[in-house]
Design a protein around this motif. Structure first.
Motif, PDB file in Angstrom:
ATOM      1  N   TRP A  19       0.829  -1.209   0.000  1.00 24.90           N
ATOM      2  CA  TRP A  19       0.000   0.000   0.000  1.00 24.90           C
ATOM      3  C   TRP A  19       0.863   1.259   0.000  1.00 24.90           C
ATOM      4  O   TRP A  19       0.664   2.157  -0.817  1.00 24.90           O
ATOM      5  CB  TRP A  19      -0.928  -0.014   1.214  1.00 24.90           C
ATOM      6  CG  TRP A  19      -1.891   1.126   1.199  1.00 24.90           C
ATOM      7  CD1 TRP A  19      -1.803   2.289   1.913  1.00 24.90           C
ATOM      8  CD2 TRP A  19      -3.079   1.220   0.427  1.00 24.90           C
ATOM      9  NE1 TRP A  19      -2.855   3.093   1.629  1.00 24.90           N
ATOM     10  CE2 TRP A  19      -3.663   2.461   0.715  1.00 24.90           C
ATOM     11  CE3 TRP A  19      -3.706   0.380  -0.481  1.00 24.90           C
ATOM     12  CZ2 TRP A  19      -4.850   2.890   0.132  1.00 24.90           C
ATOM     13  CZ3 TRP A  19      -4.885   0.799  -1.062  1.00 24.90           C
ATOM     14  CH2 TRP A  19      -5.448   2.040  -0.753  1.00 24.90           C
ATOM     15  N   ASN A  20       1.821   1.324   0.913  1.00 24.16           N
ATOM     16  CA  ASN A  20       2.664   2.517   1.015  1.00 24.16           C
ATOM     17  C   ASN A  20       3.527   2.711  -0.234  1.00 24.16           C
ATOM     18  O   ASN A  20       3.722   3.844  -0.693  1.00 24.16           O
ATOM     19  CB  ASN A  20       3.541   2.453   2.266  1.00 24.16           C
ATOM     20  CG  ASN A  20       2.722   2.555   3.540  1.00 24.16           C
ATOM     21  OD1 ASN A  20       1.627   3.101   3.548  1.00 24.16           O
ATOM     22  ND2 ASN A  20       3.238   2.011   4.615  1.00 24.16           N
ATOM     23  N   THR A  21       4.026   1.626  -0.790  1.00 23.76           N
ATOM     24  CA  THR A  21       4.819   1.725  -2.009  1.00 23.76           C
ATOM     25  C   THR A  21       3.977   2.233  -3.167  1.00 23.76           C
ATOM     26  O   THR A  21       4.398   3.125  -3.916  1.00 23.76           O
ATOM     27  CB  THR A  21       5.451   0.358  -2.376  1.00 23.76           C
ATOM     28  OG1 THR A  21       6.277  -0.066  -1.291  1.00 23.76           O
ATOM     29  CG2 THR A  21       6.258   0.435  -3.642  1.00 23.76           C
ATOM     30  N   THR A  22       2.788   1.694  -3.307  1.00 25.21           N
ATOM     31  CA  THR A  22       1.893   2.142  -4.380  1.00 25.21           C
ATOM     32  C   THR A  22       1.547   3.617  -4.220  1.00 25.21           C
ATOM     33  O   THR A  22       1.589   4.379  -5.191  1.00 25.21           O
ATOM     34  CB  THR A  22       0.607   1.293  -4.407  1.00 25.21           C
ATOM     35  OG1 THR A  22       0.963  -0.077  -4.606  1.00 25.21           O
ATOM     36  CG2 THR A  22      -0.333   1.737  -5.508  1.00 25.21           C
ATOM     37  N   MET A  23       1.211   4.033  -2.998  1.00 22.06           N
ATOM     38  CA  MET A  23       0.861   5.440  -2.771  1.00 22.06           C
ATOM     39  C   MET A  23       2.059   6.350  -3.046  1.00 22.06           C
ATOM     40  O   MET A  23       1.909   7.430  -3.623  1.00 22.06           O
ATOM     41  CB  MET A  23       0.352   5.649  -1.342  1.00 22.06           C
ATOM     42  CG  MET A  23      -0.963   4.949  -1.027  1.00 22.06           C
ATOM     43  SD  MET A  23      -2.310   5.412  -2.125  1.00 22.06           S
ATOM     44  CE  MET A  23      -2.507   3.929  -3.077  1.00 22.06           C
ATOM     45  N   ALA A  24       3.260   5.918  -2.663  1.00 20.35           N
ATOM     46  CA  ALA A  24       4.457   6.722  -2.909  1.00 20.35           C
ATOM     47  C   ALA A  24       4.712   6.863  -4.408  1.00 20.35           C
ATOM     48  O   ALA A  24       5.044   7.947  -4.897  1.00 20.35           O
ATOM     49  CB  ALA A  24       5.664   6.106  -2.215  1.00 20.35           C
ATOM     50  N   ILE A  25       4.554   5.773  -5.147  1.00 27.73           N
ATOM     51  CA  ILE A  25       4.763   5.825  -6.597  1.00 27.73           C
ATOM     52  C   ILE A  25       3.736   6.737  -7.257  1.00 27.73           C
ATOM     53  O   ILE A  25       4.070   7.500  -8.168  1.00 27.73           O
ATOM     54  CB  ILE A  25       4.729   4.410  -7.207  1.00 27.73           C
ATOM     55  CG1 ILE A  25       5.942   3.608  -6.755  1.00 27.73           C
ATOM     56  CG2 ILE A  25       4.659   4.468  -8.732  1.00 27.73           C
ATOM     57  CD1 ILE A  25       5.883   2.135  -7.110  1.00 27.73           C
ATOM     58  N   LEU A  26       2.490   6.668  -6.801  1.00 29.75           N
ATOM     59  CA  LEU A  26       1.440   7.507  -7.395  1.00 29.75           C
ATOM     60  C   LEU A  26       1.725   9.003  -7.216  1.00 29.75           C
ATOM     61  O   LEU A  26       1.236   9.815  -7.995  1.00 29.75           O
ATOM     62  CB  LEU A  26       0.069   7.160  -6.807  1.00 29.75           C
ATOM     63  CG  LEU A  26      -0.558   5.874  -7.305  1.00 29.75           C
ATOM     64  CD1 LEU A  26      -1.820   5.559  -6.510  1.00 29.75           C
ATOM     65  CD2 LEU A  26      -0.873   5.953  -8.797  1.00 29.75           C
ATOM     66  N   ASN A  27       2.508   9.348  -6.204  1.00 26.62           N
ATOM     67  CA  ASN A  27       2.822  10.756  -5.942  1.00 26.62           C
ATOM     68  C   ASN A  27       4.093  11.221  -6.648  1.00 26.62           C
ATOM     69  O   ASN A  27       4.683  12.220  -6.257  1.00 26.62           O
ATOM     70  CB  ASN A  27       2.935  10.997  -4.437  1.00 26.62           C
ATOM     71  CG  ASN A  27       1.586  10.904  -3.760  1.00 26.62           C
ATOM     72  OD1 ASN A  27       0.581  11.342  -4.309  1.00 26.62           O
ATOM     73  ND2 ASN A  27       1.556  10.320  -2.590  1.00 26.62           N
ATOM     74  N   THR A  28       4.530  10.511  -7.670  1.00 27.73           N
ATOM     75  CA  THR A  28       5.712  10.892  -8.433  1.00 27.73           C
ATOM     76  C   THR A  28       5.311  11.152  -9.889  1.00 27.73           C
ATOM     77  O   THR A  28       4.222  10.747 -10.317  1.00 27.73           O
ATOM     78  CB  THR A  28       6.774   9.767  -8.422  1.00 27.73           C
ATOM     79  OG1 THR A  28       6.261   8.632  -9.132  1.00 27.73           O
ATOM     80  CG2 THR A  28       7.147   9.372  -7.007  1.00 27.73           C
ATOM     81  N   PRO A  29       6.176  11.815 -10.647  1.00 32.19           N
ATOM     82  CA  PRO A  29       5.870  11.990 -12.072  1.00 32.19           C
ATOM     83  C   PRO A  29       5.668  10.652 -12.797  1.00 32.19           C
ATOM     84  O   PRO A  29       4.772  10.523 -13.630  1.00 32.19           O
ATOM     85  CB  PRO A  29       7.103  12.727 -12.612  1.00 32.19           C
ATOM     86  CG  PRO A  29       7.661  13.441 -11.424  1.00 32.19           C
ATOM     87  CD  PRO A  29       7.379  12.548 -10.251  1.00 32.19           C
ATOM     88  N   ARG A  30       6.481   9.661 -12.451  1.00 31.05           N
ATOM     89  CA  ARG A  30       6.322   8.332 -13.046  1.00 31.05           C
ATOM     90  C   ARG A  30       4.965   7.738 -12.680  1.00 31.05           C
ATOM     91  O   ARG A  30       4.326   7.061 -13.475  1.00 31.05           O
ATOM     92  CB  ARG A  30       7.450   7.423 -12.567  1.00 31.05           C
ATOM     93  CG  ARG A  30       7.396   6.027 -13.138  1.00 31.05           C
ATOM     94  CD  ARG A  30       8.527   5.175 -12.617  1.00 31.05           C
ATOM     95  NE  ARG A  30       8.352   4.948 -11.195  1.00 31.05           N
ATOM     96  CZ  ARG A  30       8.888   3.961 -10.521  1.00 31.05           C
ATOM     97  NH1 ARG A  30       9.688   3.118 -11.119  1.00 31.05           N
ATOM     98  NH2 ARG A  30       8.670   3.812  -9.238  1.00 31.05           N
TER      99      ARG A  30
END
Length: 102
Positions: A19-30
């Motif tokens: 969950w935390n990894t997915t949320m962190a990725i969603l908050n990046t340009p990628r």
């Protein structure tokens, strides 16, 4: 349920690591490019819970434990298939039967 004030919480089938990894990725340009792939019914359920001020509960085994178990199982399968006359195929067959009976 939420509109009738009968929703206590939403359980999402994920663990804190995923969950935390997915949320962190969603908050990046990628993450903006990957959003269609990374968003799912889990994110939709979470968003709905937040809209109604309800807690989100993560209800899955941690992905690191799943990975460790998968690695151990795959290693044992390779050994079993490579040593057919040393009981390997019998273990493979027994494991398959056990899994099929569930």
């Amino acid at each position: 349920l939420a509109e009738n004030d009968n929703l206590g919480s939403v359980i999402v089938e994920s663990c804190d690591i995923r969950w935390n990894t997915t949320m962190a990725i969603l908050n990046t340009p990628r993450g903006k490019l990957l959003k269609p792939v990374l968003t799912s019914e889990m994110k939709a359920g979470s968003d709905m819970a937040m809209n109604y001020n309800r807690p989100v509960v993560l209800g899955d085994q941690r992905i690191d434990l799943t990975g460790q178990s998968l690695k151990k199982t795959l290693q044992q399968i390779v050994v079993d298939l490579a040593t057919p006359l040393n009981g390997g195929w019998q273990r493979f067959y027994t494991d398959f039967q056990d899994a099929a009976s569930v």
